[in-house]
Design an enzyme around this catalytic site. Structure first.
Site, PDB file in Angstrom:
ATOM      1  N   TYR A 131      12.751  -0.770  -5.221  1.00 34.41           N
ATOM      2  CA  TYR A 131      12.269  -0.971  -6.587  1.00 34.41           C
ATOM      3  C   TYR A 131      13.415  -1.003  -7.601  1.00 34.41           C
ATOM      4  CZ  TYR A 131       7.195  -0.501  -5.997  1.00 34.41           C
ATOM      5  OH  TYR A 131       5.880  -0.707  -5.679  1.00 34.41           O
ATOM      6  N   LYS A 164      11.028   3.367   8.654  1.00 40.51           N
ATOM      7  CA  LYS A 164      11.203   2.239   9.575  1.00 40.51           C
ATOM      8  C   LYS A 164      12.592   2.386  10.185  1.00 40.51           C
ATOM      9  CE  LYS A 164       9.748  -1.747  11.309  1.00 40.51           C
ATOM     10  NZ  LYS A 164       8.613  -1.856  12.232  1.00 40.51           N
ATOM     11  N   ASP A 181       4.643   0.900  10.276  1.00 37.12           N
ATOM     12  CA  ASP A 181       3.588   0.022  10.813  1.00 37.12           C
ATOM     13  C   ASP A 181       2.550   0.840  11.569  1.00 37.12           C
ATOM     14  OD1 ASP A 181       5.662   0.525  12.581  1.00 37.12           O
ATOM     15  OD2 ASP A 181       5.743  -1.505  13.413  1.00 37.12           O
ATOM     16  N   ASP A 205       3.850   2.978  -1.970  1.00 39.15           N
ATOM     17  CA  ASP A 205       3.012   2.107  -2.808  1.00 39.15           C
ATOM     18  C   ASP A 205       1.943   1.446  -1.945  1.00 39.15           C
ATOM     19  OD1 ASP A 205       2.206   0.489  -5.051  1.00 39.15           O
ATOM     20  OD2 ASP A 205       3.286  -1.170  -4.108  1.00 39.15           O
ATOM     21  N   ASP A 263      -2.532   2.466  -1.478  1.00 38.97           N
ATOM     22  CA  ASP A 263      -3.650   1.540  -1.708  1.00 38.97           C
ATOM     23  C   ASP A 263      -4.517   1.474  -0.457  1.00 38.97           C
ATOM     24  OD1 ASP A 263      -2.782   0.787  -4.293  1.00 38.97           O
ATOM     25  OD2 ASP A 263      -3.381  -1.296  -3.952  1.00 38.97           O
TER      26      ASP A 263
HETATM   27  C1  IPM Z   1       1.531   1.843  -8.515  1.00 42.75           C
HETATM   28  C2  IPM Z   1       1.613   0.421  -9.005  1.00 42.75           C
HETATM   29  C3  IPM Z   1       2.998   0.161  -9.580  1.00 42.75           C
HETATM   30  C4  IPM Z   1       4.003   0.353  -8.459  1.00 42.75           C
HETATM   31  C5  IPM Z   1       3.182  -1.205 -10.250  1.00 42.75           C
HETATM   32  C6  IPM Z   1       2.154  -1.429 -11.341  1.00 42.75           C
HETATM   33  C7  IPM Z   1       4.575  -1.397 -10.773  1.00 42.75           C
HETATM   34  O1  IPM Z   1       1.284  -0.467  -8.004  1.00 42.75           O
HETATM   35  O2  IPM Z   1       1.723   2.766  -9.333  1.00 42.75           O
HETATM   36  O3  IPM Z   1       1.271   2.051  -7.330  1.00 42.75           O
HETATM   37  O4  IPM Z   1       4.246  -0.563  -7.670  1.00 42.75           O
HETATM   38  O5  IPM Z   1       4.579   1.434  -8.367  1.00 42.75           O
HETATM   39 MG    MG Z   2       0.582   0.444  -6.214  1.00 45.42          MG
END
Ligand code: IPM
Ligand code: MG
Length: 353
Positions: free
Chosen positions: A142, A190, A222, A246, A250
């Site tokens: 990042y 990884k 993975d 990240d 999700d």
């Molecule tokens: C999160 C989001 C952010 C990230 C984006 C909006 C930059 O996806 O907080 O998980 O990738 O960190």
């Molecule tokens: Mg995110």
């Protein structure tokens, strides 16, 4: 207790859900006799529109002088479909995390007994799931340099960089947390491919010597993405680098049935940020339908982590749990006659009172 809270609603559904989080904070302060004051700041697309900067200096100053930051969401489709945009809303969030030195992102994943059937996974898999992802937040791909394009713009590059110290400070946080939980850490990397991952493994193997009572397991990312769906209840604390965290969070949010339910805290050197893990959900902006629970539970984390108010935090968790058990909820978790964002928030506030 007197606390000053920076409120950054941001984009999309951010303003609606943050409003409900404030309703809950007000209910808590009334019941327990605290005084919380709020001050709003601009961030994201909203800030670009007004100032040209997704994280203006005035917002940074507000964050620095506050005791905690309540943040909604960031992101706007106007920028998503324009890869050539020079200024992007997301830069505001990244700049805020980096300039406040918030290296540990804490994302708890746990299921609510009354919502097991809202998950697309089988009941027996999601029952009793309770783990925390600790995601490193200010390093890795990042932020690594160099990044950019070749002169003819047909080659692009990003760089993943980690120092031993960056790995150590987030590891200290994760081990402390694990020592108060079921004493197990899964380090996700990884290391079979990436040099940064090998530094993570080497550093943590050495550091873990100090924590004999904590079981440490190492898993390739993975494989981890598969195990999160296959046997999520086997995890306690999952420690990983920025981008893996990240993606995996999700994925993990699916376990609980709705990403709208999940809170997070970003902790480190300066004022901590509390925000739901979901994004700005632009399709729902202004419709009063978004689930406020992710933001409300983020407030519970604020009470606990930043203010040390454990009874108050427990009261918020309890109110959310009871409200859901009694059938309250927005349309993502309740199919028949769902409530609006404001109705659901008000219902949770009543359980606190
Ligand atoms: C999160 C989001 C952010 C990230 C984006 C909006 C930059 O996806 O907080 O998980 O990738 O960190
Ligand atoms: Mg995110």
């Amino acid at each position: 207790m007197k606390k000053h809270i920076a409120v950054l609603p941001g984009d999309g559904v951010g303003p609606e859900i943050v409003t409900q989080a404030r309703v809950i904070l007000d209910a808590v302060s009334a019941l327990f006799g605290h005084s919380f004051t709020y001050e709003e700041g601009l961030i994201g697309a909203a800030a670009i529109d007004e100032t040209g900067d997704p994280y203006p200096q005035s917002t940074h100053d507000l964050c620095k002088k506050s005791d905690a930051i309540l943040f909604g969401a960031i992101g706007d489709p106007r920028f998503d479909n324009d890869p050539s945009a020079k200024v992007r809303p997301e830069q505001g969030l990244l700049k805020m995390r980096k300039s406040l030195g918030l290296y540990a992102n804490v994302r708890p994943i746990h299921t609510f007994a009354s919502l097991l059937d809202a998950s697309p996974l089988k009941r027996e898999i999601v029952e009793g799931v309770d783990f925390v992802v600790v995601r490193e937040l200010t390093g890795g791909i990042y932020f690594g340099e160099p990044r950019g394009r070749s002169d003819n713009r047909t080659r692009a590059f990003d760089t993943s960089v980690y120092t031993k110290e960056e790995i150590l400070r987030v590891s200290r946080f994760a081990f402390e947390l694990a020592s108060k939980r079921r004493k197990k850490i899964t380090v996700v990397d990884k290391a079979n491919v990436l040099e940064t991952s090998r530094l993570w493994r080497e550093t943590i193997q050495e550091y873990a010597e100090q924590w004999k009572d904590i079981e440490v397991e190492y898993m390739f990312v993975d494989n981890a993405s598969m195990q999160i769906i296959r046997r999520p209840s086997a995890f306690d604390v999952l420690l990983t680098e920025n981008m893996f965290g990240d993606i995996l969070t999700d994925e993990a949010s699916v376990i609980t049935g709705s990403i709208g339910m999940l809170p997070s805290a970003s902790i480190g050197a300066d004022t901590a940020i509390y925000e739901p893990i979901h994004g700005s959900y632009p399709q729902a902006a202004g419709k009063n339908t978004a689930n406020p629970v992710g933001t409300i539970l983020s407030v519970a984390m604020m009470l606990e982590y930043s203010f040390g108010l454990h009874r108050e935090a427990a009261a918020v968790y309890r109110a959310v749990t009871r409200a859901i058990e009694d059938g309250h909820g927005t349309r993502d978790i309740r199919r028949d006659s769902p409530e609006s964002t404001t109705e659901f928030g008000a219902a949770i506030a009543r359980y606190i009172e």
